[in-house]
Scaffold this motif. Sequence first.
Motif, PDB file in Angstrom:
ATOM      1  N   ALA A  16       0.830  -1.217   0.000  1.00 34.86           N
ATOM      2  CA  ALA A  16       0.000   0.000   0.000  1.00 34.86           C
ATOM      3  C   ALA A  16       0.858   1.258   0.000  1.00 34.86           C
ATOM      4  CB  ALA A  16      -0.935   0.001   1.213  1.00 34.86           C
ATOM      5  N   SER A  17       1.839   1.314   0.901  1.00 32.33           N
ATOM      6  CA  SER A  17       2.676   2.520   0.992  1.00 32.33           C
ATOM      7  C   SER A  17       3.489   2.712  -0.276  1.00 32.33           C
ATOM      8  CB  SER A  17       3.598   2.434   2.212  1.00 32.33           C
ATOM      9  OG  SER A  17       4.473   1.326   2.115  1.00 32.33           O
ATOM     10  N   ILE A  18       3.930   1.608  -0.887  1.00 32.16           N
ATOM     11  CA  ILE A  18       4.724   1.710  -2.117  1.00 32.16           C
ATOM     12  C   ILE A  18       3.870   2.239  -3.265  1.00 32.16           C
ATOM     13  CG2 ILE A  18       5.885   0.334  -3.897  1.00 32.16           C
ATOM     14  CD1 ILE A  18       7.027  -1.373  -1.618  1.00 32.16           C
ATOM     15  N   ILE A  19       2.660   1.700  -3.432  1.00 27.20           N
ATOM     16  CA  ILE A  19       1.784   2.167  -4.512  1.00 27.20           C
ATOM     17  C   ILE A  19       1.443   3.645  -4.332  1.00 27.20           C
ATOM     18  CG2 ILE A  19      -0.522   1.948  -5.515  1.00 27.20           C
ATOM     19  CD1 ILE A  19      -0.345  -1.056  -5.027  1.00 27.20           C
ATOM     20  N   LEU A  20       1.132   4.044  -3.114  1.00 29.17           N
ATOM     21  CA  LEU A  20       0.784   5.453  -2.858  1.00 29.17           C
ATOM     22  C   LEU A  20       1.950   6.389  -3.198  1.00 29.17           C
ATOM     23  CD1 LEU A  20      -1.228   5.084   0.475  1.00 29.17           C
ATOM     24  CD2 LEU A  20      -2.126   5.673  -1.799  1.00 29.17           C
ATOM     25  N   LYS A  21       3.163   5.965  -2.879  1.00 25.71           N
ATOM     26  CA  LYS A  21       4.345   6.777  -3.223  1.00 25.71           C
ATOM     27  C   LYS A  21       4.543   6.828  -4.741  1.00 25.71           C
ATOM     28  CE  LYS A  21       6.913   5.824   1.050  1.00 25.71           C
ATOM     29  NZ  LYS A  21       8.079   5.101   1.631  1.00 25.71           N
ATOM     30  N   LEU A  22       4.364   5.680  -5.389  1.00 20.53           N
ATOM     31  CA  LEU A  22       4.575   5.616  -6.837  1.00 20.53           C
ATOM     32  C   LEU A  22       3.513   6.386  -7.608  1.00 20.53           C
ATOM     33  CD1 LEU A  22       5.609   1.855  -7.224  1.00 20.53           C
ATOM     34  CD2 LEU A  22       7.098   3.854  -7.414  1.00 20.53           C
ATOM     35  N   LYS A  23       2.304   6.502  -7.048  1.00 18.21           N
ATOM     36  CA  LYS A  23       1.234   7.229  -7.727  1.00 18.21           C
ATOM     37  C   LYS A  23       1.558   8.716  -7.900  1.00 18.21           C
ATOM     38  CE  LYS A  23      -3.091   4.722  -7.404  1.00 18.21           C
ATOM     39  NZ  LYS A  23      -3.440   5.075  -8.787  1.00 18.21           N
ATOM     40  N   LYS A  24       2.455   9.220  -7.060  1.00 21.36           N
ATOM     41  CA  LYS A  24       2.886  10.606  -7.219  1.00 21.36           C
ATOM     42  C   LYS A  24       3.753  10.772  -8.463  1.00 21.36           C
ATOM     43  CE  LYS A  24       2.854  11.301  -2.202  1.00 21.36           C
ATOM     44  NZ  LYS A  24       3.685  11.581  -0.997  1.00 21.36           N
ATOM     45  N   PHE A  25       4.258   9.627  -8.947  1.00 15.25           N
ATOM     46  CA  PHE A  25       5.147   9.658 -10.114  1.00 15.25           C
ATOM     47  C   PHE A  25       4.430   9.217 -11.385  1.00 15.25           C
ATOM     48  CE2 PHE A  25       8.368   8.088 -12.978  1.00 15.25           C
ATOM     49  CZ  PHE A  25       9.339   9.069 -12.896  1.00 15.25           C
ATOM     50  N   SER A  26       3.577   8.200 -11.281  1.00 11.79           N
ATOM     51  CA  SER A  26       2.861   7.684 -12.451  1.00 11.79           C
ATOM     52  C   SER A  26       1.557   7.023 -12.014  1.00 11.79           C
ATOM     53  CB  SER A  26       3.727   6.666 -13.194  1.00 11.79           C
ATOM     54  OG  SER A  26       2.997   6.050 -14.245  1.00 11.79           O
ATOM     55  N   ASP A  27       0.519   7.172 -12.862  1.00 18.23           N
ATOM     56  CA  ASP A  27      -0.761   6.512 -12.595  1.00 18.23           C
ATOM     57  C   ASP A  27      -0.809   5.121 -13.200  1.00 18.23           C
ATOM     58  OD1 ASP A  27      -1.981   8.532 -11.103  1.00 18.23           O
ATOM     59  OD2 ASP A  27      -2.535   9.628 -12.925  1.00 18.23           O
ATOM     60  N   SER A  28       0.202   4.798 -14.016  1.00 21.72           N
ATOM     61  CA  SER A  28       0.243   3.491 -14.669  1.00 21.72           C
ATOM     62  C   SER A  28       1.118   2.550 -13.839  1.00 21.72           C
ATOM     63  CB  SER A  28       0.800   3.623 -16.091  1.00 21.72           C
ATOM     64  OG  SER A  28       0.857   2.369 -16.728  1.00 21.72           O
ATOM     65  N   ILE A  29       0.463   1.777 -12.969  1.00 21.64           N
ATOM     66  CA  ILE A  29       1.177   0.869 -12.069  1.00 21.64           C
ATOM     67  C   ILE A  29       0.621  -0.541 -12.238  1.00 21.64           C
ATOM     68  CG2 ILE A  29       1.697   0.304  -9.660  1.00 21.64           C
ATOM     69  CD1 ILE A  29       1.406   3.295  -9.033  1.00 21.64           C
ATOM     70  N   ILE A  30       1.510  -1.482 -12.517  1.00 21.40           N
ATOM     71  CA  ILE A  30       1.123  -2.888 -12.648  1.00 21.40           C
ATOM     72  C   ILE A  30       1.654  -3.643 -11.432  1.00 21.40           C
ATOM     73  CG2 ILE A  30       1.366  -5.004 -13.993  1.00 21.40           C
ATOM     74  CD1 ILE A  30       1.989  -3.215 -16.437  1.00 21.40           C
ATOM     75  N   VAL A  31       0.787  -4.400 -10.782  1.00 24.02           N
ATOM     76  CA  VAL A  31       1.216  -5.278  -9.696  1.00 24.02           C
ATOM     77  C   VAL A  31       0.952  -6.714 -10.125  1.00 24.02           C
ATOM     78  CG1 VAL A  31       0.822  -6.025  -7.324  1.00 24.02           C
ATOM     79  CG2 VAL A  31       0.802  -3.588  -7.880  1.00 24.02           C
ATOM     80  N   CYS A  32       1.999  -7.529 -10.152  1.00 27.57           N
ATOM     81  CA  CYS A  32       1.818  -8.954 -10.422  1.00 27.57           C
ATOM     82  C   CYS A  32       1.841  -9.694  -9.095  1.00 27.57           C
ATOM     83  CB  CYS A  32       2.911  -9.491 -11.347  1.00 27.57           C
ATOM     84  SG  CYS A  32       2.684 -11.251 -11.717  1.00 27.57           S
ATOM     85  N   ASP A  33       0.668 -10.120  -8.668  1.00 25.48           N
ATOM     86  CA  ASP A  33       0.550 -10.898  -7.433  1.00 25.48           C
ATOM     87  C   ASP A  33       0.867 -12.354  -7.764  1.00 25.48           C
ATOM     88  OD1 ASP A  33      -0.161 -11.705  -4.802  1.00 25.48           O
ATOM     89  OD2 ASP A  33      -2.091 -12.365  -5.600  1.00 25.48           O
ATOM     90  N   ASP A  34       2.028 -12.808  -7.311  1.00 25.81           N
ATOM     91  CA  ASP A  34       2.532 -14.119  -7.705  1.00 25.81           C
ATOM     92  C   ASP A  34       2.067 -15.208  -6.728  1.00 25.81           C
ATOM     93  OD1 ASP A  34       3.971 -15.943  -9.253  1.00 25.81           O
ATOM     94  OD2 ASP A  34       5.791 -15.693  -8.071  1.00 25.81           O
ATOM     95  N   GLY A  35       0.745 -15.404  -6.679  1.00 26.35           N
ATOM     96  CA  GLY A  35       0.178 -16.463  -5.851  1.00 26.35           C
ATOM     97  C   GLY A  35       0.234 -16.195  -4.361  1.00 26.35           C
ATOM     98  N   SER A  36       0.082 -14.937  -3.966  1.00 27.82           N
ATOM     99  CA  SER A  36       0.139 -14.591  -2.538  1.00 27.82           C
ATOM    100  C   SER A  36      -1.006 -15.233  -1.766  1.00 27.82           C
ATOM    101  CB  SER A  36       0.070 -13.075  -2.347  1.00 27.82           C
ATOM    102  OG  SER A  36       1.177 -12.435  -2.942  1.00 27.82           O
ATOM    103  N   SER A  37      -0.740 -15.551  -0.492  1.00 24.97           N
ATOM    104  CA  SER A  37      -1.784 -16.095   0.383  1.00 24.97           C
ATOM    105  C   SER A  37      -2.331 -15.021   1.319  1.00 24.97           C
ATOM    106  CB  SER A  37      -1.217 -17.262   1.202  1.00 24.97           C
ATOM    107  OG  SER A  37      -0.097 -16.840   1.969  1.00 24.97           O
ATOM    108  N   ASP A  38      -1.855 -13.789   1.174  1.00 27.39           N
ATOM    109  CA  ASP A  38      -2.332 -12.696   2.026  1.00 27.39           C
ATOM    110  C   ASP A  38      -3.189 -11.728   1.208  1.00 27.39           C
ATOM    111  OD1 ASP A  38      -0.530 -11.299   0.491  1.00 27.39           O
ATOM    112  OD2 ASP A  38       0.839 -10.789   2.131  1.00 27.39           O
TER     113      ASP A  38
END
Length: 237
Positions: A16-38
Amino acid sequence: MITIGIPAYNEEKNIASIILKLKKFSDSIIVCDDGSSDSTAEIATSLGAILISHPKNLGYGAAIRSIFLKAKEINSDVLVTFDADGQHRVEDIQAIIRPILEEKFGIVIGSRFLSKVSTVPKYRQIGIKVITKITNTSINNKLTDSQSGFRAYNKQVLQEITPSDSGMGVSTEVLIKASSKGIHIGEVPITILYGEETSTHNPVSHGTSVIFSTIKFTSIEHPLKFYGIPSIIFLII
C-alpha cells in the motif's frame, strides 16, 4: 507513458505505501501478485493498480514476464521494475528513466555499487559480483550490478524481448537477449534501503540458479562462442 511494474509475493505490509508513493510519479502501475496467500492482491486493486494474479507462486521470473507482457499490451513507452519489499527509493526513479528518455540506453540498471557507500551486506556483495562477472562475459557491456531488480526498459525492449526464465535468472536472461540484439545497457547509482532481511531465497540456490541460467541463455544467444571456443581447444588437444 511510463509504467511501473511491481512483482509481489505476500507483501501486504509494504504494497500500500509503495503504490501510494509511486502514484505521485505515475498513474500506470502494474502489480503482479505471484500467488500470494495474504491480501496483496486486494490492496493493490483497491488502490487502482492494474492487477495480474498468478493462481500459484510461479517465481520472480514469471512475474517479470507477466509485467512485460502487460506493459506491452497497454502500449507503455517505458517500463520501470520496482521491488515490493520497500528497499527501493521512489526518488531514484527519475535517475533511472532519464537516460532512457534521452535515448542513451535501452535498459538502465540501478546499481547498488556505483554509490560512494554501499549498504549491501558483504555476503551479498560477493555473490552479486561473481554473478555479474559471469554475466559480463556474455554481453557487450561491463556492468557492476547485473542482479539489480530496479531497472528501466524502453519500448524496443518491451516489443522485442519476452522473458522466459521463471526464476531469478530472468535478470541475466534479459541482459543477454538485449545485448545480442545490440541494445545498449547502462547503469546509474541508486541507494538501497536494507532493513529487516526479507529475502525468502537461499543465497546459494539463488546464485546457482542464476549461473545455470546464464550458461543456458549464453548457449542459446551466442552458440558459436559457447560451443566454438571449447571445441577448438578440444580439437587442439
